[in-house]
Design an enzyme around this catalytic site. Structure first.
Site, PDB file in Angstrom:
ATOM      1  N   ARG A  22       0.857  -1.171   0.000  1.00 11.76           N
ATOM      2  CA  ARG A  22       0.000   0.000   0.000  1.00 11.76           C
ATOM      3  C   ARG A  22       0.895   1.223   0.000  1.00 11.76           C
ATOM      4  O   ARG A  22       1.705   1.400   0.908  1.00 11.76           O
ATOM      5  CB  ARG A  22      -0.902  -0.011   1.234  1.00 11.76           C
ATOM      6  CG  ARG A  22      -2.194   0.705   1.036  1.00 11.76           C
ATOM      7  CD  ARG A  22      -3.097   0.551   2.224  1.00 11.76           C
ATOM      8  NE  ARG A  22      -3.776  -0.738   2.278  1.00 11.76           N
ATOM      9  CZ  ARG A  22      -4.779  -0.995   3.120  1.00 11.76           C
ATOM     10  NH1 ARG A  22      -5.209  -0.078   3.943  1.00 11.76           N
ATOM     11  NH2 ARG A  22      -5.353  -2.169   3.126  1.00 11.76           N
ATOM     12  N   SER A 112      -8.053   0.039   0.180  1.00  9.31           N
ATOM     13  CA  SER A 112      -9.131  -0.068   1.145  1.00  9.31           C
ATOM     14  C   SER A 112      -9.750   1.275   1.522  1.00  9.31           C
ATOM     15  O   SER A 112     -10.246   1.985   0.666  1.00  9.31           O
ATOM     16  CB  SER A 112      -8.630  -0.816   2.374  1.00  9.31           C
ATOM     17  OG  SER A 112      -9.711  -1.154   3.189  1.00  9.31           O
ATOM     18  N   HIS A 113      -9.654   1.638   2.808  1.00 11.14           N
ATOM     19  CA  HIS A 113     -10.319   2.848   3.292  1.00 11.14           C
ATOM     20  C   HIS A 113      -9.489   4.103   3.048  1.00 11.14           C
ATOM     21  O   HIS A 113      -9.924   5.199   3.396  1.00 11.14           O
ATOM     22  CB  HIS A 113     -10.582   2.689   4.788  1.00 11.14           C
ATOM     23  CG  HIS A 113      -9.320   2.405   5.546  1.00 11.14           C
ATOM     24  ND1 HIS A 113      -8.694   1.183   5.471  1.00 11.14           N
ATOM     25  CD2 HIS A 113      -8.554   3.182   6.330  1.00 11.14           C
ATOM     26  CE1 HIS A 113      -7.585   1.223   6.202  1.00 11.14           C
ATOM     27  NE2 HIS A 113      -7.483   2.432   6.733  1.00 11.14           N
ATOM     28  N   ASP A 276     -16.585   0.656   3.028  1.00 13.44           N
ATOM     29  CA  ASP A 276     -15.363   1.377   2.669  1.00 13.44           C
ATOM     30  C   ASP A 276     -15.006   1.196   1.195  1.00 13.44           C
ATOM     31  O   ASP A 276     -15.775   0.631   0.423  1.00 13.44           O
ATOM     32  CB  ASP A 276     -14.200   0.943   3.575  1.00 13.44           C
ATOM     33  CG  ASP A 276     -13.727  -0.462   3.272  1.00 13.44           C
ATOM     34  OD1 ASP A 276     -14.539  -1.267   2.800  1.00 13.44           O
ATOM     35  OD2 ASP A 276     -12.530  -0.753   3.499  1.00 13.44           O
ATOM     36  N   ASP A 278     -13.114  -0.740  -0.606  1.00 14.00           N
ATOM     37  CA  ASP A 278     -13.130  -2.060  -1.241  1.00 14.00           C
ATOM     38  C   ASP A 278     -14.233  -2.968  -0.712  1.00 14.00           C
ATOM     39  O   ASP A 278     -14.257  -4.156  -1.031  1.00 14.00           O
ATOM     40  CB  ASP A 278     -11.768  -2.736  -1.090  1.00 14.00           C
ATOM     41  CG  ASP A 278     -11.395  -2.986   0.362  1.00 14.00           C
ATOM     42  OD1 ASP A 278     -11.793  -2.177   1.222  1.00 14.00           O
ATOM     43  OD2 ASP A 278     -10.701  -3.977   0.641  1.00 14.00           O
ATOM     44  N   ASP A 280     -15.029  -4.184   2.314  1.00 15.79           N
ATOM     45  CA  ASP A 280     -14.895  -5.197   3.363  1.00 15.79           C
ATOM     46  C   ASP A 280     -15.251  -4.663   4.750  1.00 15.79           C
ATOM     47  O   ASP A 280     -15.402  -5.431   5.688  1.00 15.79           O
ATOM     48  CB  ASP A 280     -13.504  -5.858   3.350  1.00 15.79           C
ATOM     49  CG  ASP A 280     -12.366  -4.878   3.495  1.00 15.79           C
ATOM     50  OD1 ASP A 280     -12.624  -3.662   3.603  1.00 15.79           O
ATOM     51  OD2 ASP A 280     -11.202  -5.334   3.481  1.00 15.79           O
ATOM     52  N   ARG A 281     -15.391  -3.327   4.880  1.00 21.12           N
ATOM     53  CA  ARG A 281     -15.762  -2.780   6.194  1.00 21.12           C
ATOM     54  C   ARG A 281     -17.234  -2.389   6.221  1.00 21.12           C
ATOM     55  O   ARG A 281     -17.843  -2.190   5.173  1.00 21.12           O
ATOM     56  CB  ARG A 281     -14.944  -1.519   6.494  1.00 21.12           C
ATOM     57  CG  ARG A 281     -13.469  -1.787   6.614  1.00 21.12           C
ATOM     58  CD  ARG A 281     -12.774  -0.535   7.095  1.00 21.12           C
ATOM     59  NE  ARG A 281     -11.345  -0.810   7.234  1.00 21.12           N
ATOM     60  CZ  ARG A 281     -10.524  -0.106   7.988  1.00 21.12           C
ATOM     61  NH1 ARG A 281     -10.971   0.930   8.667  1.00 21.12           N
ATOM     62  NH2 ARG A 281      -9.252  -0.417   8.065  1.00 21.12           N
ATOM     63  N   LYS A 375     -13.028  -9.897   5.529  1.00 18.39           N
ATOM     64  CA  LYS A 375     -14.174  -9.291   6.182  1.00 18.39           C
ATOM     65  C   LYS A 375     -15.143  -8.851   5.092  1.00 18.39           C
ATOM     66  O   LYS A 375     -14.752  -8.689   3.947  1.00 18.39           O
ATOM     67  CB  LYS A 375     -13.754  -8.145   7.088  1.00 18.39           C
ATOM     68  CG  LYS A 375     -12.867  -7.097   6.460  1.00 18.39           C
ATOM     69  CD  LYS A 375     -12.327  -6.174   7.546  1.00 18.39           C
ATOM     70  CE  LYS A 375     -11.517  -5.036   6.959  1.00 18.39           C
ATOM     71  NZ  LYS A 375     -10.080  -5.273   7.042  1.00 18.39           N
TER      72      LYS A 375
END
Ligand code: VG1
Ligand code: CO
Length: 542
Positions: A22, A112-113, A276, A278, A280-281, A375
């Site tokens: 990342r 992600s986020h 989020d 992607d 997963d949250r 997740k």
């Protein structure tokens, strides 16, 4: 097919212990940077003749990166790539496709986020054939490759357009472009009682899902609006955009404030949720109430049996160590095991594969189950809707019942962001050095009962992870945890996690920050955070 082999130099690899790379988009767009990392993965996993899933959250650079990965996969002898139409796949959907089609693994493109765009972040992660993030042995091997690599291989030809479903070829490699949503939505129908939710919605139950301009938009529209009958427009910010509409796709009360504002008014929707970048949250809200992720995990575990996919009960619960102990109390009541793992979803993989746990969660808005190995934001939203429909109660009533039975674990996370890396490192080192001297001493009127570093041994495969966060326990059961983030891209982020348990007979209606004020002060005195970071308050409180 013509293959170019390019000489190259080693790159700065991923931070040890993180399950992917990342970096800022700027770094990822440097000549050969992405290619070097992809080649390092290929050199590690021996891809010839194999099949992989590829997809990402649609952020800036997603399409460019996918085209390069396709050309490199063909040049490295990959047999087949299955890719989401338009290059889109949510992280849980990618995990599902790996499992459903029995592929050898997958490449997930997302930070992600973290915000996206030319000035935002980008990321790439390799998941194995289990559907989960690669274990540390593999990521360490990839990291070692990034340090010694001298060349990479890429097809001369352009990759085909992936904007329409269909089967294409690139050299000897087959590329199958699939609907990113359908298989995932079908999986949800096998786990969740869609009829009960449809019935609830048809009786006037209202909801608002904020996709935050990220990948879950198309998934939520298909599932919540088309399959479950929520009114058109229940899904907002539904179009994935390369820079997430200029926003920060992190579903918490700070970054999803717009949702909070819609939920905290008296005539707001009955249920609110966000996901989020992607997918997963998740963030869960009811009218006038925000559910902390730690509480959400506990409620999901206590009520999962109300959903068809978990009707036979759950085998065990796992939570990351900084997540509150609320779920442990549910495990105790159910007579099942409660595991504590280091931060990061990959640590749940072995427990899920071994069938030792069914439900997992993290305080950072991640909940999931054995249905995939990531997740899963929308899954959590659907399970909540299932629970609401089955219990015939509002979110507020469900929480009050839960606290009335198990007590309430007040919880909050304080983040100090973009701290000078040396200062953050010294804060942690000094704290580690002082651990033995702390028990018995009193700070802000609270006596320390326990001070230790969290070391973990995986109960299934015996692998170990050390120094995963400092735990400070106080008299009366309050707890503070300190650790450094592994996902930030600017300097260091210090995370301070706070919790305090209140018995069912105690005061269950306090303001969380008030309920945690003393333990926050004690932790600050011990680590000297505010003075040493030069901040008068944390940057983000969730
Ligand atoms: C954060 C969260 C952690 C989560 C990780 C990846 O890590 O705290 O719980 O697993 O992000 O989530 P850190 O090291 O910054 O605290 V995601 O949605 O970015 O894949
Ligand atoms: Co995510």
């Amino acid at each position: 097919m013509q293959i170019k082999t390019r000489a190259t130099r080693p790159i700065e690899g991923q931070k040890p212990g993180t399950s992917g790379l990342r970096k800022t988009t700027e770094v990822f767009s440097r000549p050969d940077f992405l290619q070097n990392y992809v080649q390092a993965i290929f050199n590690t996993i021996e891809p010839a003749g194999r099949t992989y899933i590829v997809g990402g959250d649609g952020r800036y650079f997603n399409d460019i990166a996918i085209a390069k990965i396709l050309r490199m996969a063909a040049a490295n002898g990959v047999k087949k790539i299955i890719v989401g139409r338009g290059g889109l796949l949510s992280t849980p959907a990618a995990s599902h496709l790996i499992r459903k089609y029995g592929t050898d693994g997958g490449f997930i493109l997302s930070a992600s986020h973290n915000p996206g765009g030319p000035k935002g972040d980008f990321g790439l992660k390799y998941n194995t054939e289990t559907g989960g993030p690669a274990a540390e042995a593999i990521t360490d091997a990839i990291h070692a490759e990034t340090q010694t690599l001298t060349e990479y291989h890429i097809a001369q030809e352009d990759a085909p357009e992936i904007t329409e479903e269909g089967t294409f070829t690139l050299g000897n490699m087959t590329i199958e472009v699939v609907d990113p949503v359908a298989d995932y939505a079908d999986l949800m129908e096998t786990l969740i009682d869609f009829d009960a939710i449809r019935d609830l919605i048809s009786r006037g139950f209202t909801l608002r899902f904020d996709a935050m301009h990220a990948v879950t938009g198309p998934y939520a529209v298909e599932i919540l609006e088309r399959r479950l009958g929520a009114k058109h427009g229940s899904v907002v910010n539904r179009r994935p955009s390369p820079d997430f509409g200029g926003g920060h796709p992190d579903p918490n009360p700070v970054w999803a404030k717009d949702l909070v504002d819609h939920m905290m008014v008296p005539d707001g929707p009955d249920f609110g949720a966000a996901s989020d970048g992607d997918g997963d949250r998740n963030m869960i809200m009811g009218q006038g109430i925000y559910v902390t992720p730690s509480d959400s995990l506990a409620v999901i575990a206590a009520n999962a049996h109300l959903a068809p996919g978990y009707a036979d009960g759950i085998a065990g619960i796992a939570r990351s160590m900084p997540t509150s102990a609320a779920a442990d109390r549910v495990a105790e009541a159910l007579g099942i095991a409660a595991h504590q793992t280091p931060t990061g979803w990959k640590f749940f993989g072995t427990l899920l594969d071994a069938g030792q746990v069914t439900i997992c969660g993290e305080e950072s808005a991640g909940t999931g189950s054995s249905h995939v190995r990531e997740k899963d934001g929308l899954w959590a939203v659907l399970l909540w809707l299932n629970i609401i429909a089955a219990r015939g109660q509002s979110v507020q009533q469900i929480m009050e019942d839960h606290w009335g039975r198990f007590g309430r674990t007040y919880y909050s996370r304080h983040d100090y962001e973009a701290v000078d890396s040396d200062i953050a490192g010294t804060i942690m080192d000094d704290l580690r050095a002082a651990l033995e001297t702390l028990p018995g001493k009193s700070f802000a009127g609270l006596t320390v009962t326990e001070a230790r570093d969290f070391d973990y041994t995986d109960p299934v495969d015996g692998s170990t992870a050390t120094s995963q966060g400092i735990i400070l326990g106080f008299e009366g059961g309050a707890r503070a945890v300190l650790r450094l983030s592994g996902t930030g891209t600017q300097g260091a982020t210090i995370r301070l996690y706070l919790e305090n348990h209140e018995k069912p007979t105690g005061n269950l209606r306090q303001d969380p920050q008030k309920a945690l004020e003393r333990v926050a002060r004690a932790a600050d005195q011990i680590a000297d955070l505010e003075k040493r970071t030069g901040r008068s308050a944390p940057d983000v409180v969730t």
